[in-house]
Design an enzyme around this catalytic site. Structure first.
Site, PDB file in Angstrom:
ATOM      1  N   GLY A 198       0.898  -1.221  -0.109  1.00 49.22           N
ATOM      2  CA  GLY A 198       0.222  -0.171  -0.106  1.00 49.22           C
ATOM      3  C   GLY A 198       0.931   1.143  -0.079  1.00 49.22           C
ATOM      4  N   CYS A 231       5.368  -6.168   1.434  1.00 47.35           N
ATOM      5  CA  CYS A 231       5.885  -4.718   1.441  1.00 47.35           C
ATOM      6  C   CYS A 231       5.198  -3.757   2.559  1.00 47.35           C
ATOM      7  CB  CYS A 231       5.265  -4.036  -0.118  1.00 47.35           C
ATOM      8  SG  CYS A 231       6.147  -2.684  -0.481  1.00 47.35           S
ATOM      9  N   TYR A 232       4.154  -3.255   2.317  1.00 45.52           N
ATOM     10  CA  TYR A 232       3.692  -2.292   3.392  1.00 45.52           C
ATOM     11  C   TYR A 232       3.274  -3.346   4.558  1.00 45.52           C
ATOM     12  CZ  TYR A 232       0.542   0.779   6.109  1.00 45.52           C
ATOM     13  OH  TYR A 232       0.108   1.354   7.291  1.00 45.52           O
ATOM     14  N   ASP A 286     -18.691 -11.052 -20.835  1.00 46.76           N
ATOM     15  CA  ASP A 286     -18.762 -10.935 -19.374  1.00 46.76           C
ATOM     16  C   ASP A 286     -20.386 -10.772 -19.242  1.00 46.76           C
ATOM     17  OD1 ASP A 286     -16.290 -10.276 -19.341  1.00 46.76           O
ATOM     18  OD2 ASP A 286     -16.255  -8.074 -19.093  1.00 46.76           O
ATOM     19  N   LYS A 309     -10.828 -12.090 -15.966  1.00 53.39           N
ATOM     20  CA  LYS A 309     -11.618 -12.259 -17.363  1.00 53.39           C
ATOM     21  C   LYS A 309     -11.370 -13.787 -17.810  1.00 53.39           C
ATOM     22  CE  LYS A 309     -13.204 -10.475 -20.930  1.00 53.39           C
ATOM     23  NZ  LYS A 309     -14.299  -9.414 -20.898  1.00 53.39           N
ATOM     24  N   GLU A 334       3.813 -11.237  -5.995  1.00 54.26           N
ATOM     25  CA  GLU A 334       2.624 -11.364  -7.187  1.00 54.26           C
ATOM     26  C   GLU A 334       2.870 -10.916  -8.583  1.00 54.26           C
ATOM     27  OE1 GLU A 334       2.723  -9.705  -4.275  1.00 54.26           O
ATOM     28  OE2 GLU A 334       1.824  -7.756  -4.504  1.00 54.26           O
ATOM     29  N   HIS A 351       7.422  -7.600  -3.862  1.00 56.03           N
ATOM     30  CA  HIS A 351       5.845  -8.003  -4.372  1.00 56.03           C
ATOM     31  C   HIS A 351       6.087  -9.595  -5.095  1.00 56.03           C
ATOM     32  CE1 HIS A 351       3.637  -4.476  -3.518  1.00 56.03           C
ATOM     33  NE2 HIS A 351       4.723  -3.892  -3.569  1.00 56.03           N
TER      34      HIS A 351
END
Ligand code: XMP
Length: 520
Positions: free
Chosen positions: A59, A86-87, A234, A376, A179, A177
């Site tokens: 963040g 991280c944060y 969608d 998606k 991810e 990070h």
């Protein structure tokens, strides 16, 4: 909160732009997770949610600032594994008795390399096999002293506490990070983390379908629902899912806002009326939308107008079907996360996606958004699970505001007509060359500029257009598609020859980030 039918992981969001990628990594591991902004995570919430593990996201805030975001202290008393990123790492250290500092020289952005310290941990199985790991850092502050009980497992030149852990309590903290794409082996950390937390990978599309149907029935009861059908993947998947849940309580409304592609309206109406036998209202509102958009050139204003009119039109048709109380939309996770962080959390607005940012405060209907937590590619998987034809599932995404956001500057009927024709030629070229399925999304944008050309013996002064084609996994990041020069040359020639009003064709080679996929 409804009873969970599978193990749940809680991601507490502190407003990082990439929090949703954590969810993405976990979904790939068939782990059910939810992201909740830190403000909503109270002690009571934690007790209800009963997570099997918790992840604290990154963040933009500084832990040492007054009123900086915090999770409740109970997170550390649940007896479940906690991973701080991280944060999240800094907040963890700060709350558990370590020290975080900011100021000159503490920031670190971009690629870094982490090397192992002496100890080993289950979290790091499969890591450091090549000696070091590339990671992606993005932090202003840094940890200067780790909390009691923690040990160091990895360091980088600028982050002596890049990986730390308190093994006995199963608390893990990383400065980088894992991810993001630029931490190539990051997925392995998540895999290790969920394994040591005891997840069995019980979350699948079949399970999602079942749970979504149950939730829709619970939410809607005996009421009527109208669904905004655009013909895109969608809204089609949302409609079929909701139809499966509540049958004829659902009426689909297809709004022709005059911003559709060539032949699109006919295709959608035929597909859903004839193939699916769903009650469908075909609302021809071209005059209304194009009238209100007349003279508007600011992208956010255009989006807001379209969002507002969509809702007006839906409300009108909801009344026609006998007072529908619910409005269904195919809103996806990326639509939500880029407008505000999930469920109203703290990240910065990039664009107001019409199905979120344009919603008026006082809408008379409640929303049913069964795809709100899906990426998606997960929607496509769900579509397959629901038996939708591949021709529908494989379609490139088409945004709610349609051609409006591919027509920078003022929208005119003339420009839309030209754009539709150019787009049809471009897509035809892509299909003929067998490239459609390799590309995430391809379209033409008509530019608000006329250029001089020469055709035959005459001077032309017509519009320029840009071709866009990108590869992507989830629309969050994207790269331009590497067409051959031959393909581009042939396509440019076809467009200029076949589409009156265009005399110059360019190819957009911007990736996302720093660009976005659409032009507005
Ligand atoms: P951007 O341009 O933000 O687009 O990189 C990412 C993906 O989202 C689609 N998009 C939208 N979809 N309503 C939608 O339903 C919108 O307002 C909207 N804006 C962008 C875009 O086509 C791409 O697939």
């Amino acid at each position: 909160m409804s009873t969970p039918i599978h193990d749940r992981l809680l991601i507490i969001d502190f407003g990082s732009q990439v929090t949703q990628l954590i969810a993405r990594r976990l979904r790939e591991l068939n782990v059910y997770c939810e992201i909740h902004p830190y403000q909503n995570v109270t002690s009571g919430f934690l007790a209800d949610f009963a997570p099997k593990a918790v992840i604290l996201s990154g963040g933009p805030a500084s832990v040492i600032a007054d009123d900086s975001p915090r999770p409740p202290m109970d997170v550390f008393d649940l007896g479940v594994p906690v991973l701080g990123i991280c944060y999240g790492q800094q907040v963890m250290m700060h709350m558990l008795g370590g020290r975080v500092e900011s100021g000159h020289g503490t920031a670190e952005f971009g690629r870094a390399y982490v090397t192992p310290s002496d100890s080993s941990s289950d979290l790091l199985s499969g890591w450091f096999e090549g000696g070091r790991e590339q990671v992606w850092m993005s932090h202003g502050d840094h940890v200067s002293a780790i909390a009691p009980g923690f040990e160091v497992y990895g360091t980088s030149p600028n982050a002596p506490f890049a990986i730390t852990a308190d093994i006995s309590r199963r608390f893990f903290a990383v400065q980088f990070h894992p991810e993001v794409h630029h931490t190539p082996n990051g997925g392995r950390l998540y895999e290790n983390f969920v394994k040591l937390a005891g997840f069995t990978g019980d979350w699948t599309m079949g399970a999602y379908r079942e749970e979504a149907i149950r939730k829709i029935r619970e939410q809607v009861g005996e009421e009527k629902v109208i669904c905004g059908l655009s013909g895109g993947v969608d809204s089609s998947v949302a409609a079929v899912l909701i139809h499966e849940a509540i049958g004829d309580q659902l009426t689909c409304v297809f709004v022709d806002h005059g911003l559709l592609r060539q032949g699109e309206a006919e295709e959608v109406v035929t597909m859903f009326r004839d193939h699916y036998n769903m009650p469908l209202i075909h609302a021809d509102e071209r005059e209304l939308f194009l009238g209100e958009l007349d003279g508007q050139s600011d992208p956010e204003t255009k989006r807001k107008i379209i969002g507002r009119l969509f809702i007006d039109v839906f409300q009108k048709h909801a009344a026609e079907v006998g007072g529908a109380k619910f409005l269904a939309q195919g809103t996806l996770y990326p639509d939500v996360i880029e407008s505000v962080s999930f469920s109203g959390g703290p990240s910065v607005t990039i664009k107001s996606h019409h199905n979120v940012g344009g919603l008026p405060e006082k809408m008379g209907m409640k929303l049913v958004e069964p795809l709100r937590e899906l990426f998606k590619d997960e929607v496509r998987a769900l579509g397959r699970e629901l038996g939708l034809p591949d021709s529908f599932i494989g379609r490139h995404p088409f945004p709610g505001p349609g051609l409006a956001i591919r027509c920078p500057g003022e929208i005119t009927r003339e420009k839309l007509d030209i754009l539709r024709k150019a787009d049809a030629v471009y897509i035809d070229q892509i299909r003929k060359h067998g490239l459609y399925d390799e590309i995430w999304q391809a379209f033409v944008a008509i530019l608000p500029v006329r250029t001089v050309g020469v055709m035959g013996d005459g001077r032309t002064y017509d519009f320029a257009c840009a071709l866009r084609a990108v590869t992507s996994v989830d629309g969050m990041t994207a790269d331009y598609y590497p067409f051959s020069h031959e393909f581009l040359g042939e396509t440019a020639t076809r467009i200029i020859n076949e589409v009156q009003g265009i005399n110059r064709v360019t190819y957009d080679i911007t990736s996302k980030p720093p660009g976005t996929i659409e032009w507005e």
